[in-house]
Design a protein around this motif. Structure first.
Motif, PDB file in Angstrom:
ATOM      1  N   HIS A   1      -4.624  13.622   1.791  1.00 56.16           N
ATOM      2  CA  HIS A   1      -4.545  12.178   1.557  1.00 56.16           C
ATOM      3  C   HIS A   1      -3.151  11.660   1.871  1.00 56.16           C
ATOM      4  CE1 HIS A   1      -5.372   8.395  -0.827  1.00 56.16           C
ATOM      5  NE2 HIS A   1      -6.567   8.622  -0.323  1.00 56.16           N
ATOM      6  N   ILE A   2      -2.115  12.411   1.492  1.00 60.33           N
ATOM      7  CA  ILE A   2      -0.744  11.960   1.770  1.00 60.33           C
ATOM      8  C   ILE A   2      -0.475  11.855   3.269  1.00 60.33           C
ATOM      9  CG2 ILE A   2       0.207  12.880  -0.375  1.00 60.33           C
ATOM     10  CD1 ILE A   2       1.402  15.207   1.268  1.00 60.33           C
ATOM     11  N   ASN A   3      -1.248  12.594   4.066  1.00 58.21           N
ATOM     12  CA  ASN A   3      -1.019  12.594   5.511  1.00 58.21           C
ATOM     13  C   ASN A   3      -1.880  11.583   6.241  1.00 58.21           C
ATOM     14  OD1 ASN A   3       0.328  13.709   7.797  1.00 58.21           O
ATOM     15  ND2 ASN A   3      -1.527  14.847   8.335  1.00 58.21           N
ATOM     16  N   THR A   4      -2.978  11.165   5.625  1.00 59.52           N
ATOM     17  CA  THR A   4      -3.930  10.332   6.364  1.00 59.52           C
ATOM     18  C   THR A   4      -4.157   8.944   5.779  1.00 59.52           C
ATOM     19  OG1 THR A   4      -5.803  11.086   5.037  1.00 59.52           O
ATOM     20  CG2 THR A   4      -5.264  12.382   7.002  1.00 59.52           C
ATOM     21  N   ALA A   5      -3.833   8.752   4.508  1.00 58.76           N
ATOM     22  CA  ALA A   5      -4.348   7.535   3.875  1.00 58.76           C
ATOM     23  C   ALA A   5      -3.370   6.810   2.974  1.00 58.76           C
ATOM     24  CB  ALA A   5      -5.609   7.878   3.080  1.00 58.76           C
ATOM     25  N   GLU A   6      -2.097   7.183   2.989  1.00 55.66           N
ATOM     26  CA  GLU A   6      -1.171   6.520   2.065  1.00 55.66           C
ATOM     27  C   GLU A   6      -0.039   5.819   2.812  1.00 55.66           C
ATOM     28  OE1 GLU A   6      -0.146   9.415  -0.946  1.00 55.66           O
ATOM     29  OE2 GLU A   6      -2.214   9.552  -1.626  1.00 55.66           O
ATOM     30  N   ALA A   7      -0.308   5.439   4.056  1.00 54.71           N
ATOM     31  CA  ALA A   7       0.668   4.657   4.837  1.00 54.71           C
ATOM     32  C   ALA A   7       2.046   5.314   4.860  1.00 54.71           C
ATOM     33  CB  ALA A   7       0.756   3.226   4.295  1.00 54.71           C
ATOM     34  N   ASN A   8       2.063   6.632   4.828  1.00 51.28           N
ATOM     35  CA  ASN A   8       3.307   7.413   4.833  1.00 51.28           C
ATOM     36  C   ASN A   8       4.204   7.090   3.642  1.00 51.28           C
ATOM     37  OD1 ASN A   8       4.908   9.460   5.804  1.00 51.28           O
ATOM     38  ND2 ASN A   8       6.051   8.151   7.212  1.00 51.28           N
ATOM     39  N   ALA A   9       3.586   6.912   2.490  1.00 50.21           N
ATOM     40  CA  ALA A   9       4.368   6.668   1.275  1.00 50.21           C
ATOM     41  C   ALA A   9       5.327   7.814   1.000  1.00 50.21           C
ATOM     42  CB  ALA A   9       3.425   6.480   0.079  1.00 50.21           C
TER      43      ALA A   9
ATOM     44  N   GLY B   1       2.535   2.248  -3.240  1.00 52.27           N
ATOM     45  CA  GLY B   1       1.710   2.646  -4.383  1.00 52.27           C
ATOM     46  C   GLY B   1       1.463   1.503  -5.335  1.00 52.27           C
TER      47      GLY B   1
ATOM     48  N   GLY C   1      11.035   5.495   6.899  1.00 55.07           N
ATOM     49  CA  GLY C   1       9.726   6.006   6.558  1.00 55.07           C
ATOM     50  C   GLY C   1       8.735   5.884   7.707  1.00 55.07           C
TER      51      GLY C   1
ATOM     52  N   LYS D   1       6.466   6.754  10.736  1.00 57.61           N
ATOM     53  CA  LYS D   1       5.707   7.989  10.915  1.00 57.61           C
ATOM     54  C   LYS D   1       5.506   8.313  12.396  1.00 57.61           C
ATOM     55  CE  LYS D   1       1.901  10.702   9.344  1.00 57.61           C
ATOM     56  NZ  LYS D   1       0.996  10.964   8.246  1.00 57.61           N
TER      57      LYS D   1
ATOM     58  N   GLY E   1       6.851   9.746   3.188  1.00 57.91           N
ATOM     59  CA  GLY E   1       8.002   9.577   4.063  1.00 57.91           C
ATOM     60  C   GLY E   1       8.920   8.477   3.572  1.00 57.91           C
TER      61      GLY E   1
ATOM     62  N   THR F   1      -1.210   7.103  -5.082  1.00 59.29           N
ATOM     63  CA  THR F   1      -0.201   7.108  -4.016  1.00 59.29           C
ATOM     64  C   THR F   1       1.196   7.153  -4.604  1.00 59.29           C
ATOM     65  OG1 THR F   1      -1.621   5.974  -2.431  1.00 59.29           O
ATOM     66  CG2 THR F   1       0.746   5.728  -2.123  1.00 59.29           C
ATOM     67  N   ALA F   2       1.440   6.351  -5.623  1.00 55.84           N
ATOM     68  CA  ALA F   2       2.749   6.389  -6.280  1.00 55.84           C
ATOM     69  C   ALA F   2       2.998   7.761  -6.887  1.00 55.84           C
ATOM     70  CB  ALA F   2       2.824   5.303  -7.352  1.00 55.84           C
TER      71      ALA F   2
ATOM     72  N   ARG G   1       0.848  -1.198   0.000  1.00 55.38           N
ATOM     73  CA  ARG G   1       0.000   0.000   0.000  1.00 55.38           C
ATOM     74  C   ARG G   1       0.880   1.244   0.000  1.00 55.38           C
ATOM     75  NH1 ARG G   1      -2.233   3.589  -1.003  1.00 55.38           N
ATOM     76  NH2 ARG G   1      -4.037   4.663  -0.166  1.00 55.38           N
ATOM     77  N   ARG G   2       1.892   1.226   0.868  1.00 53.28           N
ATOM     78  CA  ARG G   2       2.802   2.356   0.966  1.00 53.28           C
ATOM     79  C   ARG G   2       3.604   2.545  -0.324  1.00 53.28           C
ATOM     80  NH1 ARG G   2       7.641   2.660   5.351  1.00 53.28           N
ATOM     81  NH2 ARG G   2       8.345   0.927   4.094  1.00 53.28           N
TER      82      ARG G   2
ATOM     83  N   ILE H   1      -4.498  -1.141   5.939  1.00 57.28           N
ATOM     84  CA  ILE H   1      -3.259  -0.907   5.204  1.00 57.28           C
ATOM     85  C   ILE H   1      -3.042   0.552   4.837  1.00 57.28           C
ATOM     86  CG2 ILE H   1      -3.257  -3.224   4.207  1.00 57.28           C
ATOM     87  CD1 ILE H   1      -4.378  -2.005   1.619  1.00 57.28           C
ATOM     88  N   HIS H   2      -3.985   1.417   5.165  1.00 53.99           N
ATOM     89  CA  HIS H   2      -3.941   2.766   4.605  1.00 53.99           C
ATOM     90  C   HIS H   2      -3.142   3.764   5.431  1.00 53.99           C
ATOM     91  CE1 HIS H   2      -6.708   1.448   1.577  1.00 53.99           C
ATOM     92  NE2 HIS H   2      -7.537   1.008   2.503  1.00 53.99           N
ATOM     93  N   ARG H   3      -2.916   3.494   6.677  1.00 54.94           N
ATOM     94  CA  ARG H   3      -2.262   4.491   7.523  1.00 54.94           C
ATOM     95  C   ARG H   3      -0.912   4.042   8.062  1.00 54.94           C
ATOM     96  NH1 ARG H   3      -7.174   6.711  11.305  1.00 54.94           N
ATOM     97  NH2 ARG H   3      -8.671   6.942   9.610  1.00 54.94           N
ATOM     98  N   GLY H   4      -0.487   2.842   7.737  1.00 58.40           N
ATOM     99  CA  GLY H   4       0.626   2.243   8.468  1.00 58.40           C
ATOM    100  C   GLY H   4       0.074   1.549   9.700  1.00 58.40           C
TER     101      GLY H   4
END
Lengths: 370, 370, 370, 370
Positions: B104-112, A252, C119, C121, B114, B80-81, A249-250, C149-152
């Motif tokens: 979305h980058i802060n809440t829903a992308e598993a810290n992609a 992408g 990475g 968070k 970062g 996300t990618a 998920r992370r 899977i969306h937040r870590g």
């Protein structure tokens, strides 16, 4: 033929000549119509995102049957993503992953494994024709004391099946590597970008070729064998699943409309489609190899066991073949790679053999003058 | 309706009830048939891999016309990618990326971000309805001395357009943020997962909404607006291109059979398809909002400017709506999100408004007893 | 007084005025002579590198006695290294680490945790005076479904002891947080940059303050309390050791001449030196706090429980104090931090109280005009 | 003698025998008393933290004089940190760093470069005695097309000076590598863990040995040559400074009490101390080499140009030498390394030569029976 390496510049020069007979790669080819039809058929109704749909559930079921065990399948966009994320799931970021010197992960993926692995190190192990030799792996491991802190810690072994030089590991060869690896608690990753080609060669079951021989996780390739836009990671060792799910998920690599990927992969294995395509491309490669068996001037770098041929050729012969309209990649001054696709025709193969025979004779004669 | 969060377990329990009227997300919907047809049409002949094909070349041309400047388009698998890799290209790994708290980058992308950014830090900036407020950004930046080493260095600003609460930045609002950012040499990334919805709202040109307002790079969303398996990164600032090209390859985001992605994106913008779809989903959302304007008990968290509605509702009302067959996500005990798709019908919208009105009355009456 | 934030420019302008009475930080002070003497005494004979020496072995023994359990001690160069590497050892790179909004790891370490954690968070949790509130942690965790899977995935909790606002967690407060964390299988990291100050306050044993209250791993600070060039990571949970050892080596945190670090740490705890120094700096802070108790115009942001005071002051008062020769850091327009060192004298404390009282009166009188 | 590789286990078994004559490493030795005295002298007054002190300012001044140009010096805890962070500053995370196969960064730093570089890849280049051969570098670079995306992009070259096999690059050899590198816009990093030994051998100025020969940044080693707890990064190319400053802070390599590190480094170069120590250890190595020149049975793997000797020896001879009380590391079955320190005495050297001569005769005689 030039490697398509300058794609990053906006002002890309067209490197593609009018295609005539294309042996450049199995990724230059079409997708199997069955796969695209399945994708189109999936376009009805609404479906939960990120893999919560019926197609993705069916995919788990279908692959678990195929591999005769409960597996977890994660569709991903590319083989590079499959390899790097699978390997990153197998150990800590200070791990060492053993692979062949010519492994795709070592030569052609921009160090994706090092990146996704957080500094994971690839360490080449010798072997013939793109394989890892089990004895050489054992020697290498013997030189790294458990608990030492200076080199990183061995964590995994990567096998490319079929290999990057067109070979295929036998089951015994896989097991020999796995035995050495398991003796040191290393996990086994199989890069199966051309798994179907290897399986068609081996004639065994998918289970035998993987987890029953010690494989923990695999990159399940479809793209090079008639797929379109997805490959997959297949997990045989269940405790790898939860972490990998978050990491994908992370990364992408989890499509929100996953059904369109899962539908492709289901179609890929339906009614033996994948093996039929692999048998076809393997057969073309074998046909060419057979056609060359008594040719002087062209030497196969490795036995032809899948759908690729690596030929040592005079560079003048390569020039001549290109002038004849054949497309292929030069790996070095005197080494060329020819890849057969599921839809390469026997006529194309025969035309190539004929051209090569014709072009080799005068070239060989004049080599003394080179 | 439960968030599909437990997909990582092999033994996933089916969380999907028989869909009736689906407002869960714009990613639960179908793809536009035109897009899949284009994908299927691309399935002929051989084509150079990794973007060296004619479709990808045409994509560059088509988007450069669309944006009225020479852009570089990189198709990628997911939003996300697109977000994470675009942001990683904008600055060093010790950078700070400013974004909305609800981005979305802060809440829903598993810290992609970062992860792909090698330790990049996200720093929330206040603003209304998912926007960054330019003055608050200026204040935040004023607190970070140039050259200090203790916090990392400001490197980029992320704007979600449309915002994650269903709002749309006006051009003036984008420019205000960009002016503050440029004054500190920060780059601007637009997360355009719903860019078409924003553009349909704004009625301006794609160029005005992006680079002419200071945007350096954008995540160009297609999936949520009738796409299937790809979004894209669009680069307006040319010196970002070369590094990003390698990083995408390393990230496993460069399909070898890229033509099948590029063909989708070309079809997406052909003959205004993307804007037609966005106008349709925006109109449905507006229709619902209009239907609720005099309803007590349901409060919109933000003005409805795109295709999403965030409604504060009693939880008993949410239960009742689900019992009525409506699907949506609960964001918290009293907040629900309703997303309209390009193919959500007016009848579905009207049925929802009617149900909500019907369900609110008794619930509201009984709230004192809650 | 300006934060020393521009040290990265070669042409650094000298920001240091002639020091008179220095409350800037506990890192501006001297080292305890006993510590440097021990370092010098270690300079005889040859000793195996990278920690294979007698001093490092003795350090393990000495700290295991101190903590009443077998611990592993890793000397490291800085508290940032201790924090980031300890946290990175506690979970996967897609983890979430909960901390106070004002935690040093969140505000002052250039996102070292995000970097070393690949990475990882940081997610702030509310609480008073730099603490994490256990109930608020429980609420936060309740909002993150296991397996999503969306937040870590939640992986660890960081407690700063003493806190970054000069408070000290009671044992009950630590245990309350640990109970919530353990209920979700999260590990506990204590940032003990000022652990000695906290321990001096609590009056309990090191064991009670750490592993007996649920701490898995700690950053054991020495530098701020009379140390010179090293802090340490102390590991209470044995299965964290092996991975951390390799990660420290890779991080460039394993001195080859480790004896010179280990000797410092042994001397630091010998004959109660560390606690004596901490009691001294705590007492100075308490003396100042007592001196201010009936002063109007200066408000303590938090109870003074260790060696730091955070004072809300009119900025004109800050100007005046600086003119009087006092050095301290301004945290914002109306907030200043004063830090007491083990060698801050009572005379310095009394001079400060007198100056503050003197400077507040006219300032306060004139505040209406501000 | 066993490599001290199992230090990570709490129950470390003592691998150190009673030291008699120690050739294990230059990191097993003492520090120069002058360096520790300087450290102790720095322990007065208060000083701004994180390098804002007078000692660190003086260090910049002193090294700028030494290198005859304005340099920036960053003290760091270890050579591994110096190498990895210097290399990470030279290019993007998808870069390729060329180094010798036996380079310390490739064999002994747990892939710190890959980690700090965010996935940076090390690529070995052949050369004699631990050097990179300029022609082979040119060949390697010729095989990587600019702009290609599949392998990463060449970014830097690492030279170890003195080399990891005891050799020393001549100025011409450095320049030859630098010329090839600069032709491709690659930066040059010098791993100067034994820079003083190399400089003592070359007899040139520090400037000639570094930036005047094309070096952009160097790891300036002190520890192995009589230092105690710090090495340094010296930056010759100013635009690398700002990013590196933040990265060092994030890496936990910026001591808050930096004066204690800077004071050591100032003392290290004061009155030629560093070169005197290097000349001493080089002379001991040369004395041993001279003593072996007519010995059969012991073969030097490389000319002795600094303070290390790599000797091919029968393993029985190694056993015998250990029985005689000599300490050294076995690199493989028949290869041993002997390292001379600044305080290794001529008597120790002569004792070793005598023992080796004595032990070689019977061993050699009996080798047929091995």
């Amino acid at each position: 033929m030039v490697e398509p390496e300058k794609l990053s510049a906006i002002e890309r020069t067209a490197v593609e000549v009018k295609p005539m007979i294309d042996f450049r790669s199995d990724n230059t080819g079409r997708a199997a119509p069955e796969i695209l039809e399945a994708l189109v058929r999936a376009n009805h109704g609404t479906a939960l995102g990120y893999g919560g749909d019926d197609w993705t559930a069916a995919l788990q079921q279908r692959f678990s049957e195929l591999f005769e065990t409960a597996v977890r399948v994660f569709p991903v966009a590319t083989g590079t993503a499959a390899n790097a994320l699978a390997l990153a799931s197998l150990g800590p970021s200070w791990g060492i992953v053993y692979c062949s010197e010519v492994a795709h992960i070592n030569t052609a993926e921009a160090n994706a494994t090092g990146f996704f692995g957080g500094g994971l190190k690839l360490a080449p192990v010798p072997g013939d024709h793109g394989r890892i030799n089990a004895d050489r792996l054992a020697e290498t491991l013997a030189g790294i004391a458990p608990g030492q802190i200076h080199r990183g810690q061995p964590s995994a072994v990567n096998l490319t099946q079929a290999t990057d030089l067109g070979g295929v590991y036998t089951l015994d060869q896989i097991r020999a590597v796995a035995d050495v690896a398991k003796g040191r608690d290393l996990k086994i990753h199989m890069d199966g970008a051309r798994f179907a080609n290897a399986l068609a060669r081996l004639g065994c079951s998918p289970a035998e070729a993987t987890w029953r021989s010690g494989v923990d996780i695999m990159s399940f390739g479809a793209t090079k064998n008639g797929g379109a836009l997805c490959d997959a990671i297949v997990v045989f060792t269940p405790d790898l699943v939860d972490g990998l799910a978050v990491q994908l998920r992370r990364a992408g690599q989890v499509w929100s409309k996953m059904r369109f990927a899962s539908a492709q992969l289901i179609a890929y294995v339906e009614k033996g489609l994948w093996l039929n395509m692999a048998r076809a491309s393997n057969a073309i490669a074998a046909r060419i190899a057979a056609g060359l068996h008594d040719t002087s001037g062209a030497r196969l770098l490795a036995p032809v066991e899948a759908n690729e041929l690596f030929l040592e050729l005079p560079s003048a012969t390569m020039d001549a073949l290109e002038a004849d309209g054949f497309q292929f990649y030069r790996r070095s001054k005197n080494l060329a790679r020819f890849v057969c696709r599921f839809d390469t025709s026997e006529a194309e193969a025969d035309a190539f053999v004929a051209a090569l025979r014709r072009r080799l004779t005068p070239v060989t004669a004049s080599r003394a003058a080179e």
